[in-house]
Enzyme design. Sequence first.
Site, PDB file in Angstrom:
ATOM      1  N   GLN A  34       0.812  -1.219   0.007  1.00  0.00           N
ATOM      2  CA  GLN A  34       0.041   0.033  -0.080  1.00  0.00           C
ATOM      3  C   GLN A  34       0.995   1.085  -0.027  1.00  0.00           C
ATOM      4  O   GLN A  34       1.777   1.327   0.706  1.00  0.00           O
ATOM      5  CB  GLN A  34      -0.744  -0.095   1.207  1.00  0.00           C
ATOM      6  CG  GLN A  34      -1.753   1.230   1.369  1.00  0.00           C
ATOM      7  CD  GLN A  34      -2.657   1.112   2.538  1.00  0.00           C
ATOM      8  OE1 GLN A  34      -3.109   0.199   2.937  1.00  0.00           O
ATOM      9  NE2 GLN A  34      -3.193   2.250   3.081  1.00  0.00           N
ATOM     10  N   THR A  52       5.102   8.297   0.462  1.00  0.00           N
ATOM     11  CA  THR A  52       5.322   7.489  -0.626  1.00  0.00           C
ATOM     12  C   THR A  52       6.818   6.677  -0.721  1.00  0.00           C
ATOM     13  O   THR A  52       7.660   7.372  -0.056  1.00  0.00           O
ATOM     14  CB  THR A  52       4.908   8.118  -1.968  1.00  0.00           C
ATOM     15  OG1 THR A  52       5.801   9.343  -1.920  1.00  0.00           O
ATOM     16  CG2 THR A  52       3.503   8.799  -1.923  1.00  0.00           C
ATOM     17  N   ASN A  53       6.770   5.891  -1.570  1.00  0.00           N
ATOM     18  CA  ASN A  53       8.179   5.093  -1.532  1.00  0.00           C
ATOM     19  C   ASN A  53       8.866   4.537  -0.401  1.00  0.00           C
ATOM     20  O   ASN A  53      10.312   4.578  -0.240  1.00  0.00           O
ATOM     21  CB  ASN A  53       9.123   5.836  -2.348  1.00  0.00           C
ATOM     22  CG  ASN A  53       8.358   6.291  -3.957  1.00  0.00           C
ATOM     23  OD1 ASN A  53       7.708   5.414  -4.481  1.00  0.00           O
ATOM     24  ND2 ASN A  53       8.527   7.507  -4.288  1.00  0.00           N
ATOM     25  N   ARG A  54       7.955   4.470   0.656  1.00  0.00           N
ATOM     26  CA  ARG A  54       8.612   4.056   1.973  1.00  0.00           C
ATOM     27  C   ARG A  54       9.518   5.064   2.627  1.00  0.00           C
ATOM     28  O   ARG A  54      10.315   4.901   3.670  1.00  0.00           O
ATOM     29  CB  ARG A  54       9.191   2.735   2.158  1.00  0.00           C
ATOM     30  CG  ARG A  54       8.457   1.653   1.440  1.00  0.00           C
ATOM     31  CD  ARG A  54       7.198   1.397   2.557  1.00  0.00           C
ATOM     32  NE  ARG A  54       6.269   0.256   2.200  1.00  0.00           N
ATOM     33  CZ  ARG A  54       5.201   0.443   1.872  1.00  0.00           C
ATOM     34  NH1 ARG A  54       4.721   1.462   1.416  1.00  0.00           N
ATOM     35  NH2 ARG A  54       4.573  -0.812   1.466  1.00  0.00           N
ATOM     36  N   LEU A  55       9.615   6.168   2.064  1.00  0.00           N
ATOM     37  CA  LEU A  55      10.470   7.574   2.695  1.00  0.00           C
ATOM     38  C   LEU A  55       9.511   8.103   3.582  1.00  0.00           C
ATOM     39  O   LEU A  55       9.246   9.632   3.435  1.00  0.00           O
ATOM     40  CB  LEU A  55      10.929   8.349   1.520  1.00  0.00           C
ATOM     41  CG  LEU A  55      11.777   7.531   0.427  1.00  0.00           C
ATOM     42  CD1 LEU A  55      12.127   8.538  -0.783  1.00  0.00           C
ATOM     43  CD2 LEU A  55      12.884   7.089   1.001  1.00  0.00           C
TER      44      LEU A  55
END
Length: 232
Positions: free
Chosen positions: A24, A207-210
Amino acid sequence: MPADTVVPADTAVPDGPDPAGQRQSYQTGRLEREQLAPTWVEQFARWFADASTAGRGVPEANAAVFATASADGRPSARTVLLKGFDHHGFVIYTNYTSRKGRESAENPFGSLVFPWYALERQVVAIGAVERVSRTETEHYFASRPRGSQLGAWASHQSQIIESRDVLDARAAELAARWPVGTPVPTPPFWGGLRLVPDTVEFWQGRTNRLHDRLRYRRASTADRWAVERLSP
């Protein structure tokens, strides 16, 4: 499953959803340094109020995972319900003979994690664990529903019992001992635990696990706090 049941080590895992394939993207919000409140307790109050608002999708905003460890470092964790917070820390209540009660006495440090999934947020507090005063415990116990008061007496928390019938029998016996209209005394083995944080981290999914991770860290005994950003 009975306690003496042995499951073979090579038992196959049933077919089902693959957890590695469940992804997700977190896009609900962001967290910048200038958005933070001056103190961790004010920031927690903001986020807690948001999570507690009807329609935000968080069923129990006061639910948290409380982690402790035994004297030899073996960890355990469980979901608890927060019953109070202020600049001193976070307060929960429990049976002191339970696993978390025993471990917090043997090794007086712990962590609380508030997983507010619907908001793509979590709060992680780490610090020392201490017992609250008996006066504070009794004041809170008196506010509990009668059934919960009797339950505190009935459950020998974390101990093995033969069946549910044992628990129900204890509850019925206690209900007869203290009938409706009779005050239920606070059990001597039951009370509050306060996690006094050294760090309180506010985590916002991105977003993007950042992700955004901003942490208040106790900088001195004078109750001064540093704020630092952590890499995700």
